[in-house]
Each structure stands twice: as structure tokens, then as C-alpha cells.
Design a protein around this motif. Structure first.
Motif, PDB file in Angstrom:
ATOM      1  N   ARG A 139       6.133 -38.808  69.266  1.00 25.83           N
ATOM      2  CA  ARG A 139       6.888 -37.907  70.662  1.00 25.83           C
ATOM      3  C   ARG A 139       8.056 -37.851  70.893  1.00 25.83           C
ATOM      4  NH1 ARG A 139       1.645 -38.571  72.242  1.00 25.83           N
ATOM      5  NH2 ARG A 139       2.664 -40.277  74.066  1.00 25.83           N
ATOM      6  N   TYR A 140       9.076 -39.767  70.584  1.00 24.97           N
ATOM      7  CA  TYR A 140      10.022 -39.845  70.917  1.00 24.97           C
ATOM      8  C   TYR A 140      11.333 -39.323  69.204  1.00 24.97           C
ATOM      9  CZ  TYR A 140       9.319 -42.245  75.306  1.00 24.97           C
ATOM     10  OH  TYR A 140       8.989 -42.522  76.494  1.00 24.97           O
ATOM     11  N   GLY A 141      10.322 -39.053  68.554  1.00 31.18           N
ATOM     12  CA  GLY A 141      11.166 -38.763  66.805  1.00 31.18           C
ATOM     13  C   GLY A 141      11.793 -39.942  65.843  1.00 31.18           C
ATOM     14  N   PHE A 142      11.013 -41.091  66.117  1.00 26.61           N
ATOM     15  CA  PHE A 142      10.479 -41.925  65.249  1.00 26.61           C
ATOM     16  C   PHE A 142       9.556 -42.100  64.194  1.00 26.61           C
ATOM     17  CE2 PHE A 142      11.566 -44.722  69.064  1.00 26.61           C
ATOM     18  CZ  PHE A 142      13.163 -44.741  68.730  1.00 26.61           C
ATOM     19  N   PRO A 143      10.179 -41.962  63.168  1.00 28.97           N
ATOM     20  CA  PRO A 143       9.044 -41.732  61.912  1.00 28.97           C
ATOM     21  C   PRO A 143       8.499 -43.081  61.754  1.00 28.97           C
ATOM     22  CG  PRO A 143      10.913 -41.679  60.849  1.00 28.97           C
ATOM     23  CD  PRO A 143      11.380 -41.538  62.389  1.00 28.97           C
ATOM     24  N   VAL A 144       6.926 -43.310  61.310  1.00 30.33           N
ATOM     25  CA  VAL A 144       5.760 -44.444  61.454  1.00 30.33           C
ATOM     26  C   VAL A 144       5.180 -44.326  60.178  1.00 30.33           C
ATOM     27  CG1 VAL A 144       4.556 -45.289  62.555  1.00 30.33           C
ATOM     28  CG2 VAL A 144       5.896 -44.049  64.222  1.00 30.33           C
ATOM     29  N   THR A 145       4.904 -45.678  59.501  1.00 33.67           N
ATOM     30  CA  THR A 145       4.248 -45.884  58.970  1.00 33.67           C
ATOM     31  C   THR A 145       3.068 -47.141  59.475  1.00 33.67           C
ATOM     32  OG1 THR A 145       5.710 -45.899  56.791  1.00 33.67           O
ATOM     33  CG2 THR A 145       4.150 -47.216  56.680  1.00 33.67           C
ATOM     34  N   THR A 146       2.292 -47.194  58.913  1.00 32.19           N
ATOM     35  CA  THR A 146       0.798 -47.816  59.479  1.00 32.19           C
ATOM     36  C   THR A 146       0.015 -48.934  59.465  1.00 32.19           C
ATOM     37  OG1 THR A 146      -0.589 -46.070  60.038  1.00 32.19           O
ATOM     38  CG2 THR A 146       0.796 -46.659  61.805  1.00 32.19           C
ATOM     39  N   ALA A 147       0.087 -49.621  59.432  1.00 35.52           N
ATOM     40  CA  ALA A 147      -0.717 -50.445  58.968  1.00 35.52           C
ATOM     41  C   ALA A 147      -2.314 -51.189  59.649  1.00 35.52           C
ATOM     42  CB  ALA A 147      -0.084 -51.197  58.176  1.00 35.52           C
ATOM     43  N   ALA A 148      -2.926 -51.610  58.478  1.00 34.15           N
ATOM     44  CA  ALA A 148      -4.143 -52.563  59.631  1.00 34.15           C
ATOM     45  C   ALA A 148      -4.591 -53.497  59.466  1.00 34.15           C
ATOM     46  CB  ALA A 148      -5.188 -50.856  59.644  1.00 34.15           C
ATOM     47  N   ASP A 149      -3.791 -54.131  58.849  1.00 30.53           N
ATOM     48  CA  ASP A 149      -4.049 -55.851  59.292  1.00 30.53           C
ATOM     49  C   ASP A 149      -2.455 -56.454  58.192  1.00 30.53           C
ATOM     50  OD1 ASP A 149      -4.341 -56.041  55.569  1.00 30.53           O
ATOM     51  OD2 ASP A 149      -6.080 -54.604  55.678  1.00 30.53           O
ATOM     52  N   MET A 166       3.762 -41.124  57.802  1.00 30.38           N
ATOM     53  CA  MET A 166       4.455 -40.342  58.212  1.00 30.38           C
ATOM     54  C   MET A 166       6.468 -40.479  57.415  1.00 30.38           C
ATOM     55  SD  MET A 166       6.778 -38.962  61.369  1.00 30.38           S
ATOM     56  CE  MET A 166       7.784 -37.463  61.397  1.00 30.38           C
ATOM     57  N   ASN A 167       6.556 -39.381  56.573  1.00 25.77           N
ATOM     58  CA  ASN A 167       7.269 -40.222  55.106  1.00 25.77           C
ATOM     59  C   ASN A 167       8.705 -40.129  57.029  1.00 25.77           C
ATOM     60  OD1 ASN A 167       9.438 -39.485  53.533  1.00 25.77           O
ATOM     61  ND2 ASN A 167       8.472 -38.171  52.169  1.00 25.77           N
ATOM     62  N   PRO A 168       9.631 -41.291  55.860  1.00 30.75           N
ATOM     63  CA  PRO A 168      10.585 -41.186  56.718  1.00 30.75           C
ATOM     64  C   PRO A 168      11.585 -40.270  56.737  1.00 30.75           C
ATOM     65  CG  PRO A 168      10.997 -42.897  54.657  1.00 30.75           C
ATOM     66  CD  PRO A 168       9.192 -42.096  55.378  1.00 30.75           C
ATOM     67  N   ALA A 169      11.616 -39.619  55.526  1.00 37.51           N
ATOM     68  CA  ALA A 169      13.143 -38.658  54.963  1.00 37.51           C
ATOM     69  C   ALA A 169      12.446 -36.963  56.253  1.00 37.51           C
ATOM     70  CB  ALA A 169      12.394 -37.963  54.202  1.00 37.51           C
ATOM     71  N   ALA A 170      11.357 -36.874  56.879  1.00 34.88           N
ATOM     72  CA  ALA A 170      11.230 -36.178  58.082  1.00 34.88           C
ATOM     73  C   ALA A 170      12.099 -36.204  58.816  1.00 34.88           C
ATOM     74  CB  ALA A 170       9.894 -36.464  58.060  1.00 34.88           C
ATOM     75  N   ALA A 171      12.855 -37.129  59.700  1.00 25.77           N
ATOM     76  CA  ALA A 171      13.379 -37.667  60.675  1.00 25.77           C
ATOM     77  C   ALA A 171      14.065 -38.502  60.160  1.00 25.77           C
ATOM     78  CB  ALA A 171      12.797 -37.847  61.881  1.00 25.77           C
ATOM     79  N   PRO A 172      15.175 -38.090  59.581  1.00 26.24           N
ATOM     80  CA  PRO A 172      15.981 -39.091  58.947  1.00 26.24           C
ATOM     81  C   PRO A 172      17.171 -39.657  59.613  1.00 26.24           C
ATOM     82  CG  PRO A 172      16.844 -36.624  58.619  1.00 26.24           C
ATOM     83  CD  PRO A 172      15.500 -36.828  58.668  1.00 26.24           C
ATOM     84  N   ALA A 173      17.596 -39.652  61.221  1.00 27.50           N
ATOM     85  CA  ALA A 173      18.160 -39.435  61.744  1.00 27.50           C
ATOM     86  C   ALA A 173      18.096 -40.628  62.279  1.00 27.50           C
ATOM     87  CB  ALA A 173      18.961 -38.873  62.872  1.00 27.50           C
ATOM     88  N   HIS A 174      16.433 -40.837  62.695  1.00 28.12           N
ATOM     89  CA  HIS A 174      16.021 -42.354  63.297  1.00 28.12           C
ATOM     90  C   HIS A 174      15.001 -42.865  62.198  1.00 28.12           C
ATOM     91  CE1 HIS A 174      15.879 -38.300  65.912  1.00 28.12           C
ATOM     92  NE2 HIS A 174      15.946 -38.964  67.246  1.00 28.12           N
ATOM     93  N   PRO A 175      15.609 -44.110  63.408  1.00 29.50           N
ATOM     94  CA  PRO A 175      14.298 -45.175  62.518  1.00 29.50           C
ATOM     95  C   PRO A 175      13.428 -45.467  62.007  1.00 29.50           C
ATOM     96  CG  PRO A 175      16.260 -46.054  64.513  1.00 29.50           C
ATOM     97  CD  PRO A 175      15.933 -44.414  64.399  1.00 29.50           C
ATOM     98  N   HIS A 176      12.928 -45.610  60.694  1.00 30.45           N
ATOM     99  CA  HIS A 176      11.485 -45.743  60.258  1.00 30.45           C
ATOM    100  C   HIS A 176      10.934 -47.659  61.201  1.00 30.45           C
ATOM    101  CE1 HIS A 176       8.887 -45.945  56.662  1.00 30.45           C
ATOM    102  NE2 HIS A 176       8.453 -45.521  57.577  1.00 30.45           N
ATOM    103  N   ILE A 177       9.685 -47.286  62.266  1.00 34.61           N
ATOM    104  CA  ILE A 177       9.244 -48.493  62.021  1.00 34.61           C
ATOM    105  C   ILE A 177       7.267 -48.554  62.059  1.00 34.61           C
ATOM    106  CG2 ILE A 177       7.635 -48.838  63.979  1.00 34.61           C
ATOM    107  CD1 ILE A 177       9.907 -47.241  65.790  1.00 34.61           C
ATOM    108  N   LEU A 178       7.740 -49.912  61.357  1.00 33.72           N
ATOM    109  CA  LEU A 178       6.467 -50.123  60.373  1.00 33.72           C
ATOM    110  C   LEU A 178       5.305 -50.657  61.793  1.00 33.72           C
ATOM    111  CD1 LEU A 178       4.359 -50.240  58.263  1.00 33.72           C
ATOM    112  CD2 LEU A 178       5.661 -52.566  57.587  1.00 33.72           C
ATOM    113  N   LEU A 179       4.612 -50.180  61.744  1.00 33.15           N
ATOM    114  CA  LEU A 179       3.863 -50.250  62.757  1.00 33.15           C
ATOM    115  C   LEU A 179       1.846 -51.719  62.262  1.00 33.15           C
ATOM    116  CD1 LEU A 179       2.458 -50.548  66.388  1.00 33.15           C
ATOM    117  CD2 LEU A 179       1.578 -48.042  65.687  1.00 33.15           C
ATOM    118  N   VAL A 180       1.775 -52.305  62.602  1.00 34.21           N
ATOM    119  CA  VAL A 180       1.131 -53.288  62.080  1.00 34.21           C
ATOM    120  C   VAL A 180       0.028 -53.627  63.311  1.00 34.21           C
ATOM    121  CG1 VAL A 180      -0.121 -54.652  60.547  1.00 34.21           C
ATOM    122  CG2 VAL A 180       2.730 -54.185  60.611  1.00 34.21           C
ATOM    123  N   GLU A 181      -0.946 -52.920  63.682  1.00 35.68           N
ATOM    124  CA  GLU A 181      -2.172 -53.055  64.302  1.00 35.68           C
ATOM    125  C   GLU A 181      -3.635 -52.996  63.820  1.00 35.68           C
ATOM    126  OE1 GLU A 181      -4.348 -53.077  67.495  1.00 35.68           O
ATOM    127  OE2 GLU A 181      -1.711 -53.527  68.477  1.00 35.68           O
TER     128      GLU A 181
END
Length: 262
Positions: A31-41, A1-16
Motif C-alpha cells: 500500500r505504501y508502494g514497495f514491491p515485496v517478495t516473501t519467504a516463510a523460512d 510481486m514482480n519488482p518491475a511493477a514498481a521500479p521507482a520503489h525499493p524492493h523488499i524481501l520479507l521473511v516471516e
């Protein structure tokens, strides 16, 4: 997800690495409003960290290519961003290894999304990036699930405009500037994570006073319910390694205290 889409919320990097858990966690956080970038390893996570520079890293302990502990250590070499680790294993060795690598806190899978978000908000409040009014989640939330109450921002000293200098807390060669939030030991600037800084501020505000682990959990981690006190013990060890081993004393059966200057 592009962090610019929700600039008021902190950007989370999820690695799972588990795709089901990764996508379910991503959707819950969004759903809670956090922009998220994911990684698989771990290696993909390291690349994503350099590419997006997130506000918080949420990573699993067991990852392919580069495990979560290794990734945490690599990132700590260049950044003090908040790190929250996830693990399905409750072995004390796994928990302590993650905290010693530099994680601020950990959660055990499976977890309720409301609990995870409460932990994330608590960690982020230490660096004052959580929005004042977070977007509510979609769908019902279990009222029985404890959610951390809002915590005060990192304390700072109010200084009049004509004051000569910010207030300093000095302790045998260590100086804590409560205005700039800088710590120096023997003149050397000591980089601390937000959690380590808040922990040190608690000690320097009450030199010579024993602070119980439960008190530190409430004040630093914002936990007003039962939590694992190992997180306090490991962070005290990390803090000692940075400011000098003799400054914070262990009071067996009670907690810790900052050695009062002679």
C-alpha cells in the motif's frame, strides 16, 4: 510481486514464518508502494535473496530451518544491503544477537505499519534508494504515530573539476575518502555497511569530540524520539572490530569519541 511493477520503489524481501503476519505486512508495504517478495523460512529466504537481490531485507528473528540471526550472518558474508529485524521478544540477548549478526535496526512486534515504513525509509536513505516522493498509504494514518523526518544523504565533499584529488580524512593509518565513500586501514579496503559508514563519518567529522548516544541516534538513525541506545552500542562494537579497537573511545556516562591523531 514482480519488482518491475514498481521500479521507482525499493524492493523488499520479507521473511516471516507466521502466515497472518507475513501477508498483513506484505499488504501494508505494498500500500505504501514497495514491491515485496516473501519467504516463510530462513532457507527459503536465502534462496529468494539470491534470486531477486532485494534493496532491503526484513526478517523475523524466530524462523524455522535457519533462524533470522543465522540468515542475517549468511547474507552479511556477501552483501551490505540494509537489514531490519523483527521480533516479538524484547529480551536484550535477542536484540543484541540480531544487531551483532549485522542487522542495521530492529522493530518489536506488534507494530504500526506507519512506524515500520518510517524505519524502512530511514534505513534505505543511508544508501540513497528511497524515492523523493513516496506513494502515500491507502486509508487513514494515525497522526500520533511518530514518523522519521527526511534525512540528508550520506555527506560527500564537493570537489571542483580541476581539483587534484578528493578530500581524505586520515587518522593514524586509517583513511576515509568522503568522495568515493571508501575506508582503508593500513592500505586495506574495509567493507562497511551503510549504517557503519555513516557512523564513522560522524566520528571522523569531529575527532576528539564526545558524541552522545542520543546525538548519534538522531544523526545516523534519524530518530528524533526516544529509542533504544543499544543499537548505537552494538554498531560501535562492530565498527571497532573492523577499523581497530583503539580508534573509538568510550566516555562513560556520555558516549563515544574518535581518538584524535597524535
Amino acid at each position: 510481486m514482480n519488482p518491475a511493477a514498481a521500479p521507482a520503489h525499493p524492493h523488499i524481501l520479507l521473511v516471516e514464518d507466521d502466515e497472518v503476519i507475513r501477508e498483513a505486512t506484505r499488504m501494508a508495504l505494498e500500500r505504501y508502494g514497495f514491491p515485496v517478495t516473501t519467504a516463510a523460512d530462513g532457507l527459503e529466504g536465502l534462496e529468494a535473496f539470491h534470486a531477486v537481490r532485494p534493496d532491503l531485507l526484513l526478517l523475523d528473528v524466530m524462523l524455522p530451518l535457519l533462524d533470522g540471526v543465522g540468515l542475517c550472518r549468511r547474507i552479511r558474508e556477501e552483501s551490505q544491503l540494509p537489514i531490519l529485524m523483527m521480533s516479538a521478544r524484547t529480551d536484550p540477548v535477542d536484540v543484541v544477537s540480531g544487531l551483532e549478526a549485522g542487522a542495521d535496526d530492529y522493530v518489536v512486534k506488534p507494530f504500526e505499519s506507519a512506524v515500520l515504513v518510517a524505519r524502512i525509509r530511514t534505513v534505505l536513505r543511508r544508501v540513497r534508494v528511497v524515492p523523493a516522493e513516496p506513494a502515500p498509504p491507502e486509508g487513514p494514518v494515525d497522526p500520533a504515530v511518530p514518523v522519521a523526518a527526511p534525512a540528508a544523504a550520506v555527506p560527500a565533499t564537493a570537489v571542483p573539476a580541476d581539483a587534484p584529488s578528493p578530500a581524505l580524512r586520515s587518522f593514524d593509518g586509517m583513511q576515509v575518502d568522503t568522495d568515493s565513500m571508501e575506508v582503508r586501514v593500513d592500505g586495506r579496503l574495509v567493507p562497511l555497511t551503510p549504517t557503519e559508514l555513516r557512523l564513522l563519518l560522524e566520528f571522523t567529522a569531529a575527532p576528539g569530540i564526545v558524541l552522545e548516544r542520543s546525538t548519534l541516534l538522531e544523526r545516523v538513525w534519524d530518530y528524533d524520539w526516544g529509542a533504544d541506545t543499544r543499537v548505537v552500542d552494538v554498531h560501535v562494537q562492530r565498527l571497532r572490530a573492523k577499523i581497530g579497537p583503539g580508534r573509538i573511545e568510550t566516555v562513560r556516562g556520555f558516549g563515544y569519541k574518535l581518538r584524535r591523531p597524535a
